[in-house]
Design an enzyme around this catalytic site. Structure first.
Site, PDB file in Angstrom:
ATOM      1  N   LYS A 265      -1.422  33.796  61.138  1.00 32.91           N
ATOM      2  CA  LYS A 265      -0.002  34.090  61.379  1.00 32.91           C
ATOM      3  C   LYS A 265       0.520  34.978  60.254  1.00 32.91           C
ATOM      4  O   LYS A 265       0.412  34.633  59.077  1.00 32.91           O
ATOM      5  CB  LYS A 265       0.788  32.776  61.425  1.00 32.91           C
ATOM      6  CG  LYS A 265       2.305  32.945  61.495  1.00 32.91           C
ATOM      7  CD  LYS A 265       3.004  31.589  61.397  1.00 32.91           C
ATOM      8  CE  LYS A 265       4.503  31.736  61.219  1.00 32.91           C
ATOM      9  NZ  LYS A 265       5.182  30.428  61.026  1.00 32.91           N
TER      10      LYS A 265
ATOM     11  N   ASP B   2      10.849  35.164  58.043  1.00 29.81           N
ATOM     12  CA  ASP B   2      11.307  34.382  59.191  1.00 29.81           C
ATOM     13  C   ASP B   2      12.724  33.884  58.958  1.00 29.81           C
ATOM     14  O   ASP B   2      12.946  32.913  58.238  1.00 29.81           O
ATOM     15  CB  ASP B   2      10.372  33.201  59.439  1.00 29.81           C
ATOM     16  CG  ASP B   2      10.800  32.393  60.661  1.00 29.81           C
ATOM     17  OD1 ASP B   2      11.541  32.937  61.503  1.00 29.81           O
ATOM     18  OD2 ASP B   2      10.381  31.227  60.769  1.00 29.81           O
TER      19      ASP B   2
ATOM     20  N   LYS C  14      17.993  30.037  60.954  1.00 28.00           N
ATOM     21  CA  LYS C  14      17.809  28.971  59.972  1.00 28.00           C
ATOM     22  C   LYS C  14      19.038  28.895  59.066  1.00 28.00           C
ATOM     23  O   LYS C  14      19.726  29.904  58.855  1.00 28.00           O
ATOM     24  CB  LYS C  14      16.597  29.258  59.078  1.00 28.00           C
ATOM     25  CG  LYS C  14      15.247  29.298  59.735  1.00 28.00           C
ATOM     26  CD  LYS C  14      14.189  29.647  58.694  1.00 28.00           C
ATOM     27  CE  LYS C  14      12.805  29.779  59.313  1.00 28.00           C
ATOM     28  NZ  LYS C  14      12.257  28.472  59.699  1.00 28.00           N
TER      29      LYS C  14
ATOM     30  N   ASP D 291       5.857  33.027  54.863  1.00 28.11           N
ATOM     31  CA  ASP D 291       5.533  32.534  56.206  1.00 28.11           C
ATOM     32  C   ASP D 291       4.343  33.275  56.802  1.00 28.11           C
ATOM     33  O   ASP D 291       3.939  32.976  57.920  1.00 28.11           O
ATOM     34  CB  ASP D 291       6.750  32.652  57.124  1.00 28.11           C
ATOM     35  CG  ASP D 291       6.705  31.667  58.274  1.00 28.11           C
ATOM     36  OD1 ASP D 291       6.064  30.607  58.131  1.00 28.11           O
ATOM     37  OD2 ASP D 291       7.300  31.951  59.334  1.00 28.11           O
TER      38      ASP D 291
ATOM     39  N   ASP E 157      13.045  30.239  66.595  1.00 25.13           N
ATOM     40  CA  ASP E 157      12.506  29.848  65.287  1.00 25.13           C
ATOM     41  C   ASP E 157      11.132  29.202  65.412  1.00 25.13           C
ATOM     42  O   ASP E 157      10.535  28.819  64.408  1.00 25.13           O
ATOM     43  CB  ASP E 157      13.477  28.901  64.579  1.00 25.13           C
ATOM     44  CG  ASP E 157      13.147  28.730  63.107  1.00 25.13           C
ATOM     45  OD1 ASP E 157      12.490  29.632  62.545  1.00 25.13           O
ATOM     46  OD2 ASP E 157      13.535  27.709  62.511  1.00 25.13           O
TER      47      ASP E 157
ATOM     48  N   GLU F 116       8.474  30.876  66.355  1.00 24.71           N
ATOM     49  CA  GLU F 116       7.910  32.187  66.682  1.00 24.71           C
ATOM     50  C   GLU F 116       6.435  32.320  66.336  1.00 24.71           C
ATOM     51  O   GLU F 116       5.719  33.136  66.919  1.00 24.71           O
ATOM     52  CB  GLU F 116       8.703  33.285  65.951  1.00 24.71           C
ATOM     53  CG  GLU F 116       8.322  33.554  64.515  1.00 24.71           C
ATOM     54  CD  GLU F 116       8.477  32.363  63.579  1.00 24.71           C
ATOM     55  OE1 GLU F 116       7.684  32.235  62.627  1.00 24.71           O
ATOM     56  OE2 GLU F 116       9.401  31.539  63.797  1.00 24.71           O
TER      57      GLU F 116
ATOM     58  N   ARG G  38       3.784  30.516  66.865  1.00 23.34           N
ATOM     59  CA  ARG G  38       2.827  30.253  67.949  1.00 23.34           C
ATOM     60  C   ARG G  38       2.818  31.386  68.977  1.00 23.34           C
ATOM     61  O   ARG G  38       1.825  31.576  69.682  1.00 23.34           O
ATOM     62  CB  ARG G  38       3.140  28.903  68.601  1.00 23.34           C
ATOM     63  CG  ARG G  38       4.442  28.828  69.346  1.00 23.34           C
ATOM     64  CD  ARG G  38       4.901  27.396  69.553  1.00 23.34           C
ATOM     65  NE  ARG G  38       5.355  26.799  68.305  1.00 23.34           N
ATOM     66  CZ  ARG G  38       5.745  25.529  68.191  1.00 23.34           C
ATOM     67  NH1 ARG G  38       5.749  24.739  69.266  1.00 23.34           N
ATOM     68  NH2 ARG G  38       6.139  25.055  67.035  1.00 23.34           N
TER      69      ARG G  38
END
Length: 516
Positions: free
Chosen positions: A273, A278, A285, A296, A355, A357, A359
């Site tokens: 990933k 993010d 968030k 992230d 949020d 995202e 996956r």
């Protein structure tokens, strides 16, 4: 990253001059600390009973315990002796001892140590890794390189002399080299994760991967936004749609240099990933939750870091690394809750929370690997869910796989390399929580299914839908991928988690020809 120079020394006394600091080992005993290799000889040369001094200081010999003995005589060959606890003498204990020692001697020019004089190759490698990883520092302060033309302040000891037993000298050199190559790969992953997101765009991350590939002898391919559009990578494009800095898919390829022509080597695919920042997208968030989100992309950093060391470590199987990189930001072009996106290969997914995202970008890369790369096994790594952190803390990652043999191999690599891992269940009864009335899947449970809980499990179940029938493992490293303070060999910020795990696993991977 700059790091200490590490040299293997054979046949010379530890107290032979030239070092600022001497370090000798003590270990745990039933009645107090026990002298390790080199301690008695060093004490005799210095005219000190070092073991008695350790007992006076109530030392126990625990791993990473350090007792400092100043040498005040102007004629002394060093300024200080450090008594270093090695615990049970295991590689884990020696890695922690190396990290603690590195932090203690940051400002020194040269360290001479007999801590691993009696250790085997695994212990020497682990101690070397600890020395380098404990020395790691990331800073953009004004005294870092290129600031006002001044030389940067050094954050680590200049050089380390590892004194080893002559009978072990032949194995010590290669073990040190493997430790250095591994630690360098971890530090690369840390640098990538710690770089602020103002600089770290998906394009920047792709450029860093390309530079690394040139140094490491890897092939590289970068999909830019137009390529992703043409290829049908709907998940990566959706997540990156809110940012003016478009997404990328990075592909790195390693083939062993000595592979026989036409040999059908086992093929491993690593997927990371790579969310370079993010914000949560439109499912925004809170501001405190965004502070650490430059890291992230730590799963992608782990893949890039591990790929950088494959040739140096002589890994005997073919490895492909895929990093799905995007920046998840809110804007007029951002994807929305309620959107349906089409992933690579045609699976449609209903988006319920922007949020979640990670996956979505992983799903594209996994589907691509399954459809095009014919891998023997796929492993993905991601800072994916807070649920995994709640379950296992920030010290341990969650392992999900339906394959017992793969789980056993990864857990063994975890024990050997120090990246801690715990196997979690894939609960098929939870899969209906991802049913969607408008698409093939929902990427998180609908409101009526929220009672299922198990957020890390449902995330893993979602990813499983994109790997076909391949052996596959998912590592949710949301906890150990980034931490709030130094602990053992790990450092505040991006830890480089996953690099040591992947390298130990790939080094042990059977290189026999494929049978299918």
């Amino acid at each position: 990253m700059a790091r200490p120079a590490v040299h293997v020394v054979v046949g010379k006394p530890l107290v032979s001059g030239g070092a600022d600091v001497l370090a000798v080992p003590i270990s745990q005993g039933p009645d107090g600390p026990v002298a390790g290799p080199g301690l008695a000889a060093a004490g005799s040369a210095l005219g000190l009973d070092l073991l008695a001094l350790a007992r006076r200081e109530k030392a126990r010999g625990d791993a990473a315990e350090i007792v400092a003995i100043p040498l005040t005589d102007p004629a002394a060959p060093a300024e200080q002796v450090l008594l270093v606890g090695t615990g049970d003498g295991s590689p884990t204990a020696l890695r922690r001892a190396g990290a603690a020692l590195a932090r203690r001697v940051r400002s020194r020019e040269r360290l001479a140590t007999s801590v691993v004089a009696g250790a085997g190759p695994d212990g020497v490698r682990a101690f070397t890794e600890g020395l380098v990883l404990g020395s790691y520092a990331f800073s953009l302060r004004g005294d870092t390189p290129n600031a006002n033309g001044a030389a940067p302040k050094r954050d680590h000891v200049g050089a380390v002399d590892l004194h080893v037993d002559g009978r072990r000298a032949g194995a010590a050199g290669p073990a040190v080299e493997r430790g250095l190559r591994t630690a360098d790969a971890v530090c690369l992953a840390r640098d990538l994760a710690n770089t602020p997101s103002a600089e770290k765009t998906p394009a920047w991350l792709a450029a860093q991967a390309k530079k690394m590939a040139g140094r490491a002898g890897l092939d590289v391919e970068i999909w830019e936004p137009a390529d992703l559009e043409a290829g049908g990578f709907g998940g990566i494009l959706a997540v990156g749609a809110g940012s003016s800095r478009g997404p990328r898919l990075i592909r790195l390829e390693y083939t062993p240099a000595d592979a026989p022509a036409g040999a059908a080597l086992p093929h491993v695919v690593l997927v990371g990933k790579g969310i370079t920042f993010d914000s949560g997208g439109l499912s925004l968030k809170p501001s405190d939750g965004m502070v650490a989100m430059k890291a992230d992309m730590a799963g992608g950093a782990a893949v890039i870091g591990a790929m950088s060391a494959l040739r140096a470590l002589g890994v005997g199987v073919r490895v492909t690394g895929l990093v799905a990189a995007a920046e998840n930001l809110p804007s007029g072009s951002a994807f929305r809750p309620g959107d349906v996106i089409t992933h690579y290969g045609g699976t449609t997914v209903e988006v319920l929370n922007t949020d979640a995202e990670g996956r979505l970008v992983l799903a594209d890369a996994l589907a691509y690997a399954d459809a095009n790369l014919d891998p023997d096994v796929i492993v993905d790594l991601a800072t994916l869910t807070g649920a995994a952190t709640l379950a296992l803390s920030r010290r341990m990652a969650a392992l999900f796989t339906p394959d017992d043999r793969l789980a056993k191999a990864l857990l063994a690599a975890s024990d050997a390399g120090g990246d801690r891992l715990w196997r979690m269940p894939l609960v098929d009864e939870y899969l209906p929580a991802l049913d969607s009335p408008v698409a093939d899947l929902a990427h998180v449970p609908h409101q009526q299914h929220r009672k299922v809980q198990g957020g890390a499990i449902t995330a893993a179940l979602f990813l499983r839908e994109f790997v076909g029938r391949r052996p596959w493992a998912h590592i949710d490293m949301a906890g150990p991928g980034k931490i709030d303070g130094d602990e053992h060999e790990n450092t505040k910020g991006g830890t480089g988690y996953g690099v040591r795990l992947l390298l130990r696993w790939l080094e042990a991977y059977p290189a026999k020809a494929r049978t299918r």
